[in-house]
Write a protein that holds these residues in place. Structure first.
Motif, mmCIF file in Angstrom:
data_model
loop_
_atom_site.group_PDB
_atom_site.id
_atom_site.type_symbol
_atom_site.label_atom_id
_atom_site.label_comp_id
_atom_site.label_asym_id
_atom_site.label_seq_id
_atom_site.Cartn_x
_atom_site.Cartn_y
_atom_site.Cartn_z
ATOM 1 N N ALA A 154 0.827 -1.210 0.000
ATOM 2 C CA ALA A 154 0.000 0.000 0.000
ATOM 3 C C ALA A 154 0.859 1.256 0.000
ATOM 4 C CB ALA A 154 -0.935 -0.009 1.211
ATOM 5 N N CYS A 155 1.953 1.212 0.754
ATOM 6 C CA CYS A 155 2.829 2.376 0.887
ATOM 7 C C CYS A 155 3.588 2.673 -0.400
ATOM 8 C CB CYS A 155 3.806 2.137 2.033
ATOM 9 S SG CYS A 155 5.032 3.432 2.249
ATOM 10 N N PHE A 156 4.242 1.669 -0.955
ATOM 11 C CA PHE A 156 5.135 1.891 -2.092
ATOM 12 C C PHE A 156 4.411 1.888 -3.434
ATOM 13 C CE2 PHE A 156 8.242 1.057 1.126
ATOM 14 C CZ PHE A 156 9.390 1.703 0.715
ATOM 15 N N ALA A 157 3.483 0.950 -3.637
ATOM 16 C CA ALA A 157 2.835 0.832 -4.948
ATOM 17 C C ALA A 157 1.851 1.966 -5.208
ATOM 18 C CB ALA A 157 2.125 -0.518 -5.064
ATOM 19 N N TYR A 158 1.096 2.347 -4.177
ATOM 20 C CA TYR A 158 0.014 3.302 -4.397
ATOM 21 C C TYR A 158 0.254 4.663 -3.744
ATOM 22 C CZ TYR A 158 -2.031 -1.162 -5.620
ATOM 23 O OH TYR A 158 -2.245 -2.396 -6.175
ATOM 24 N N GLY A 159 1.226 4.752 -2.856
ATOM 25 C CA GLY A 159 1.551 6.022 -2.224
ATOM 26 C C GLY A 159 2.773 6.666 -2.826
ATOM 27 N N PHE A 160 3.930 6.111 -2.537
ATOM 28 C CA PHE A 160 5.193 6.717 -2.954
ATOM 29 C C PHE A 160 5.372 6.757 -4.466
ATOM 30 C CE2 PHE A 160 7.345 5.624 1.338
ATOM 31 C CZ PHE A 160 6.676 6.682 1.924
ATOM 32 N N ASN A 161 4.903 5.727 -5.177
ATOM 33 C CA ASN A 161 5.078 5.740 -6.633
ATOM 34 C C ASN A 161 4.234 6.817 -7.300
ATOM 35 O OD1 ASN A 161 7.074 3.871 -6.807
ATOM 36 N ND2 ASN A 161 5.852 2.274 -7.789
ATOM 37 N N GLY A 162 3.012 7.019 -6.801
ATOM 38 C CA GLY A 162 2.190 8.110 -7.324
ATOM 39 C C GLY A 162 2.834 9.456 -7.050
ATOM 40 N N LEU A 163 3.449 9.579 -5.880
ATOM 41 C CA LEU A 163 4.096 10.833 -5.513
ATOM 42 C C LEU A 163 5.316 11.114 -6.386
ATOM 43 C CD1 LEU A 163 4.067 13.143 -3.348
ATOM 44 C CD2 LEU A 163 5.862 11.834 -2.214
ATOM 45 N N GLN A 164 6.081 10.081 -6.735
ATOM 46 C CA GLN A 164 7.256 10.269 -7.587
ATOM 47 C C GLN A 164 6.839 10.827 -8.947
ATOM 48 O OE1 GLN A 164 10.285 10.077 -6.603
ATOM 49 N NE2 GLN A 164 10.190 8.868 -4.736
ATOM 50 N N THR A 165 5.741 10.307 -9.508
ATOM 51 C CA THR A 165 5.271 10.813 -10.791
ATOM 52 C C THR A 165 4.784 12.259 -10.659
ATOM 53 O OG1 THR A 165 4.392 8.583 -11.072
ATOM 54 C CG2 THR A 165 3.929 10.139 -12.814
ATOM 55 N N TYR A 166 4.147 12.555 -9.538
ATOM 56 C CA TYR A 166 3.698 13.921 -9.281
ATOM 57 C C TYR A 166 4.883 14.884 -9.258
ATOM 58 C CZ TYR A 166 1.843 17.939 -6.718
ATOM 59 O OH TYR A 166 1.498 19.212 -6.326
ATOM 60 N N ASN A 167 5.990 14.461 -8.646
ATOM 61 C CA ASN A 167 7.181 15.307 -8.590
ATOM 62 C C ASN A 167 7.780 15.534 -9.978
ATOM 63 O OD1 ASN A 167 7.179 15.801 -5.832
ATOM 64 N ND2 ASN A 167 8.283 13.926 -5.365
ATOM 65 N N ILE A 168 7.736 14.506 -10.828
ATOM 66 C CA ILE A 168 8.216 14.669 -12.203
ATOM 67 C C ILE A 168 7.372 15.725 -12.921
ATOM 68 C CG2 ILE A 168 8.439 13.556 -14.462
ATOM 69 C CD1 ILE A 168 9.098 10.946 -13.016
ATOM 70 N N ALA A 408 0.801 7.182 3.351
ATOM 71 C CA ALA A 408 1.952 6.353 3.002
ATOM 72 C C ALA A 408 3.033 6.439 4.082
ATOM 73 C CB ALA A 408 2.515 6.772 1.647
ATOM 74 N N ASP A 409 3.249 7.637 4.617
ATOM 75 C CA ASP A 409 4.219 7.802 5.699
ATOM 76 C C ASP A 409 3.824 6.973 6.915
ATOM 77 O OD1 ASP A 409 6.242 9.319 4.705
ATOM 78 O OD2 ASP A 409 5.467 11.235 5.405
#
Length: 477
Positions: A154-168, A408-409
């Motif tokens: 839940a943390c990495f697949a749907y939280g942090f990965n979505g955030l990485q794309t947002y930062n891009i 996610a945190d």
């Protein structure tokens, strides 16, 4: 209101629970291992040169590739924007506490990654493992291993990965007028999802290859920019170090407003940048084919040092030697670099954010796949899961993830609590593995591990038995 509640819970968990758990376990394992993260660091380069192979000659994930997978996940946009926020919130003194936590956290990283190697399982031509696996086999609590896996997915697949794309998408916004109301967020989401799909559908070998190419280039280019900044502002360097050390031990910064002090800010950013003790990196460590579990434990200490002592320090030096006004977001870094390199500096930061984020997407995905297969190893389920991961990446480019970020945190904090419990319970096994490694090194041997070396029975492990070693690795038995 939900976001405010999650934010409050997040701050409480990290400030008053996780910091003390992670510091305590780090100090404990640093003492118990005899500062292994420092005294055995010289072995790392020799281990990285080793070639991995299987009995039938099939090429497996090497120590270097496993290092790059874990470093890819550790090194993300937080190494740029996160450091800006740390200095803005806790002051320059926060950098010192980040350094200290990297050194202490190296011992926890060694223990968790050694355990991941010890309890790994064979998966065709490769290996998989991590906290869920050593919780099930070492502690005998499959339900707890499944709970850890759910937190991580839940943390990495749907939280942090979505955030990485947002930062891009946010970094690219600088170049496109009226970005939010255009088709560009959707286009960026499609492109990033497609690129990620090409990698993750290729399996662990392609993930290992891609990260072993991207990460060194990405990190090398960023460090080079940092060195240029340092040498063009050489007169400012002594003042920067003086500021870091003086503010790190400033009584008012430590006592007044503890939650936002240099101590707490530096510890939080350091620990959750390098992820030492969090239970994520062991999933990559387990994939390597090595002759001794302690070897990959040592390799993962290097990953912690690369993340914090090298990459995060590069960002800190870029920011502090530049002398530009402090701010909490990516504009702080862009302004710092553009002062020396002009518009090309802003372009470089945009490119760096893309590669930092993309490598994190790939590394994070590998962690989630390993844990999904722990819960249920089914090809159809895996295919659907990959599609949902790509959907999260696509959506991440188009919306702010404040609530998802806080959630996610919290999930990552839950991961850490479960993992710290597990490594404290199983720590003696890792210490026995280290003692066996030290013994063989003192005898002048290239360490080779067998379960019988530490009194473990065949039924306790899926690997590390006599028949599991390839020719050339069993000569010192």
């Amino acid at each position: 209101m939900l976001n405010e509640y999650l934010g409050s819970l997040n701050n409480f968990m990290y400030t008053y629970i996780l910091i003390f758990l992670l510091i305590g376990s780090g100090v404990y394992f640093t003492i118990r291992t005899g500062f292994v993260q420092i005294r055995r660091i010289g072995d790392v380069m020799r281990i990285l040169k080793e070639k991995s192979r299987d009995d039938d000659g099939v090429k497996q994930v090497s120590s270097f590739q496993a290092l790059m997978i874990s470093t890819a996940s550790r090194v993300g946009t937080g190494n740029i924007a996160g450091i800006a926020a740390a200095i803005a919130t806790g002051g320059p003194g926060a950098v010192f506490w980040m350094w200290l936590m990297a050194v202490i956290g190296g011992a926890s990283a060694f223990i968790e990654s050694t355990l991941a190697q010890l309890y790994k399982v064979k998966d065709g031509d490769s290996f998989r493992g991590g906290p869920a696996y050593y919780i099930q086999r070492g502690i005998g609590k499959r339900w707890l291993g499944c709970l850890f896996s759910v937190f991580l997915i839940a943390c990495f697949a749907y939280g942090f990965n979505g955030l990485q794309t947002y930062n891009i998408a946010t970094a690219i916004k600088f170049y496109i007028p009226d970005f939010d109301n255009s088709m560009w967020p959707m286009i960026i989401g499609i492109v990033i999802a497609a690129l990620t799909g090409l990698v993750i559908f290729g399996g662990v070998h392609r993930i290992g290859f891609i990260t072993s190419v991207i990460v060194p280039i990405m990190a090398g280019g960023y460090i080079l920019i940092g060195l240029v900044m340092i040498f063009t502002h050489l007169s400012a360097v002594p003042g920067v170090f003086k500021e870091i050390f003086s503010q790190a031990f400033d009584a008012q910064a430590i006592v007044g407003g503890f939650a936002g002090s240099a101590v707490v800010t530096g510890i939080k950013k350091g620990l959750f940048s390098n992820e030492a003790g969090m239970g994520s990196a062991p999933n990559a460590a387990a994939s390597a084919a090595v002759s001794h579990p302690a070897k990959q434990g040592l390799i993962q200490t290097l990953s912690v040092f690369l993340d914090t002592l090298v990459i995060c320090s590069t960002t800190a030096m870029i920011l502090m030697v530049s002398g530009v006004p402090v701010s909490q977001d990516i504009t702080y870094v862009q302004d710092a670099v553009s002062g020396t390199f002009g518009p090309i500096g802003i372009l470089f930061i945009t490119i760096a954010i893309f590669f930092f984020a993309f490598s994190s997407l790939v590394g994070n995905y590998y962690y989630t796949e390993s844990n999904l297969r722990f819960i249920k190893d089914d090809k159809r389920l895996l295919f659907v899961f990959r599609l949902t991961c790509l959907a999260a990446i696509f959506l991440g480019a188009q919306a702010s993830f404040d609530t998802v970020w806080n959630l996610a945190d919290i999930l990552m904090g839950c991961m850490a609590i479960v993992n710290i419990f597990a490594i404290l319970v199983l720590g003696n096994q890792a210490l026995k593995v280290l003692a066996d490694y030290d013994r063989q090194r003192k005898e002048g041997k290239d360490p080779v591990f067998f379960a019988s070396h530490i009194g473990m029975k065949p039924e306790e492990l899926d690997y590390w038995h006599d028949e599991d070693h390839v020719p050339g690795w069993d000569t010192e038995k």
